[in-house]
Design a protein around this motif. Structure first.
Motif, short mmCIF file in Angstrom:
data_model
loop_
_atom_site.label_atom_id
_atom_site.label_comp_id
_atom_site.label_asym_id
_atom_site.label_seq_id
_atom_site.Cartn_x
_atom_site.Cartn_y
_atom_site.Cartn_z
N PHE A 5 -12.68 -7.00 -8.20
CA PHE A 5 -12.42 -6.06 -7.10
C PHE A 5 -11.01 -5.49 -7.21
O PHE A 5 -10.80 -4.29 -7.05
N ASP A 6 -10.03 -6.37 -7.48
CA ASP A 6 -8.65 -5.92 -7.61
C ASP A 6 -8.51 -4.90 -8.73
O ASP A 6 -7.82 -3.89 -8.57
N GLU A 7 -9.19 -5.14 -9.84
CA GLU A 7 -9.14 -4.19 -10.96
C GLU A 7 -9.74 -2.85 -10.57
O GLU A 7 -9.18 -1.78 -10.83
N ARG A 8 -10.88 -2.89 -9.89
CA ARG A 8 -11.56 -1.66 -9.45
C ARG A 8 -10.71 -0.92 -8.41
O ARG A 8 -10.54 0.30 -8.46
N PHE A 9 -10.15 -1.67 -7.47
CA PHE A 9 -9.32 -1.08 -6.41
C PHE A 9 -8.05 -0.47 -7.01
O PHE A 9 -7.70 0.67 -6.69
N SER A 10 -7.37 -1.20 -7.88
CA SER A 10 -6.13 -0.69 -8.50
C SER A 10 -6.39 0.56 -9.31
O SER A 10 -5.60 1.51 -9.29
N SER A 11 -7.50 0.57 -10.03
CA SER A 11 -7.87 1.74 -10.83
C SER A 11 -8.07 2.96 -9.93
O SER A 11 -7.61 4.07 -10.25
N LEU A 12 -8.73 2.77 -8.80
CA LEU A 12 -8.97 3.88 -7.87
C LEU A 12 -7.67 4.37 -7.23
O LEU A 12 -7.44 5.57 -7.13
N VAL A 13 -6.78 3.45 -6.85
CA VAL A 13 -5.49 3.85 -6.27
C VAL A 13 -4.67 4.62 -7.30
O VAL A 13 -4.05 5.63 -6.98
N ASN A 14 -4.69 4.17 -8.57
CA ASN A 14 -3.97 4.88 -9.63
C ASN A 14 -4.57 6.26 -9.89
O ASN A 14 -3.85 7.23 -10.13
N GLU A 15 -5.89 6.35 -9.84
CA GLU A 15 -6.57 7.64 -10.01
C GLU A 15 -6.15 8.61 -8.91
O GLU A 15 -5.85 9.78 -9.17
N LEU A 16 -6.11 8.13 -7.68
CA LEU A 16 -5.68 8.97 -6.55
C LEU A 16 -4.22 9.39 -6.70
O LEU A 16 -3.88 10.54 -6.43
N LEU A 45 -3.86 12.19 -8.99
CA LEU A 45 -4.33 13.44 -8.39
C LEU A 45 -3.41 13.93 -7.26
O LEU A 45 -3.69 14.94 -6.63
N GLY A 46 -2.34 13.17 -7.00
CA GLY A 46 -1.36 13.61 -6.00
C GLY A 46 -1.49 12.96 -4.64
O GLY A 46 -0.75 13.28 -3.72
N LYS A 47 -2.41 12.02 -4.47
CA LYS A 47 -2.58 11.33 -3.18
C LYS A 47 -2.04 9.91 -3.32
O LYS A 47 -2.57 9.12 -4.08
N GLU A 48 -0.98 9.63 -2.59
CA GLU A 48 -0.41 8.29 -2.63
C GLU A 48 -0.48 7.66 -1.26
O GLU A 48 -0.35 8.34 -0.24
N TYR A 49 -0.69 6.34 -1.24
CA TYR A 49 -0.77 5.57 -0.01
C TYR A 49 0.43 4.64 0.04
O TYR A 49 0.87 4.12 -0.98
N ASP A 50 0.93 4.38 1.26
CA ASP A 50 2.02 3.41 1.36
C ASP A 50 1.43 2.00 1.35
O ASP A 50 0.21 1.81 1.43
N ASN A 51 2.29 1.00 1.22
CA ASN A 51 1.84 -0.39 1.10
C ASN A 51 1.00 -0.85 2.29
O ASN A 51 0.04 -1.59 2.13
N ARG A 52 1.36 -0.40 3.48
CA ARG A 52 0.60 -0.78 4.67
C ARG A 52 -0.82 -0.26 4.59
O ARG A 52 -1.78 -0.99 4.88
N GLU A 53 -0.99 1.01 4.22
CA GLU A 53 -2.34 1.59 4.11
C GLU A 53 -3.16 0.85 3.06
O GLU A 53 -4.35 0.60 3.26
N ILE A 54 -2.54 0.50 1.96
CA ILE A 54 -3.25 -0.21 0.88
C ILE A 54 -3.66 -1.60 1.36
O ILE A 54 -4.80 -2.02 1.15
N LYS A 73 -6.54 -1.35 3.76
CA LYS A 73 -7.78 -1.00 3.07
C LYS A 73 -8.36 -2.21 2.36
O LYS A 73 -9.57 -2.45 2.40
N VAL A 74 -7.51 -3.00 1.71
CA VAL A 74 -7.99 -4.20 1.02
C VAL A 74 -8.61 -5.16 2.02
O VAL A 74 -9.71 -5.68 1.79
N MET A 75 -7.95 -5.38 3.16
CA MET A 75 -8.50 -6.32 4.16
C MET A 75 -9.85 -5.83 4.70
O MET A 75 -10.75 -6.63 4.91
N ARG A 76 -9.96 -4.54 4.90
CA ARG A 76 -11.23 -3.99 5.42
C ARG A 76 -12.33 -4.01 4.37
O ARG A 76 -13.52 -4.05 4.70
N ALA A 77 -11.94 -3.96 3.10
CA ALA A 77 -12.93 -3.91 2.02
C ALA A 77 -13.47 -5.27 1.65
O ALA A 77 -14.55 -5.37 1.07
N LEU A 78 -12.75 -6.34 2.01
CA LEU A 78 -13.19 -7.69 1.69
C LEU A 78 -14.35 -8.10 2.57
O LEU A 78 -14.44 -7.69 3.74
#
Length: 147
Positions: free
Chosen positions: A113-124, A127-136, A139-144
């Protein structure tokens, strides 16, 4: 002539038809620029004698272009900008949708999951969309899974 700066998003099923209508609404010749290439600004060649009643047509020098000629010559640039703006938004929209709907799969390990999530965050980010640490973190807590 003023061209709209806001580019609409179309579904992929009818994208070509809707884009053709959108471009034609901007200028009647814009779709032809996409399909046939940039318009050439032409004029009759007055230096050559007319044969068969039809004057010879040559490319008009830039120094002789009128305001209307300049607008027509620029249609290729305007059409390309509209297409690029539309196409640039598609991967970002798709990746944001993946991010918003991301959930850890039942049989997935935390490392997978961490690999898939990190890959998606890097992809975003690419593309110019960055999230701050709190948002990330949220998202991880909600996705678990809850258990």
């Amino acid at each position: 002539m003023t061209y709209f700066s806001k580019v609409p998003m179309f579904s992929k099923e009818d994208w070509k038809m809707r884009m053709q209508a959108h471009l034609a609404a901007q200028d009647d010749d814009m779709w032809y620029v996409i399909t046939d290439g940039p318009l050439k600004i032409l004029k009759p060649n007055t230096a050559v004698a007319v044969t068969d009643g039809a004057p010879q047509i040559v490319e008009k020098p830039r120094s002789e272009w009128t305001g209307e000629d300049k607008k027509k010559a620029n249609l290729n640039n305007v059409a390309n900008e509209i297409l690029y703006k539309t196409l640039d938004k598609i991967p970002l929209a798709r990746s944001r949708c993946k991010f918003e709907n991301l959930k850890m799969n039942a049989k997935e390990t935390l490392n997978e999951f961490d690999e898939r999530f990190s890959s998606l965050v890097n992809e975003l980010a690419a593309l110019g969309k960055e999230y701050d640490n709190r948002e990330i973190a949220l998202k991880v807590m909600r996705a678990l899974p809850r258990e």
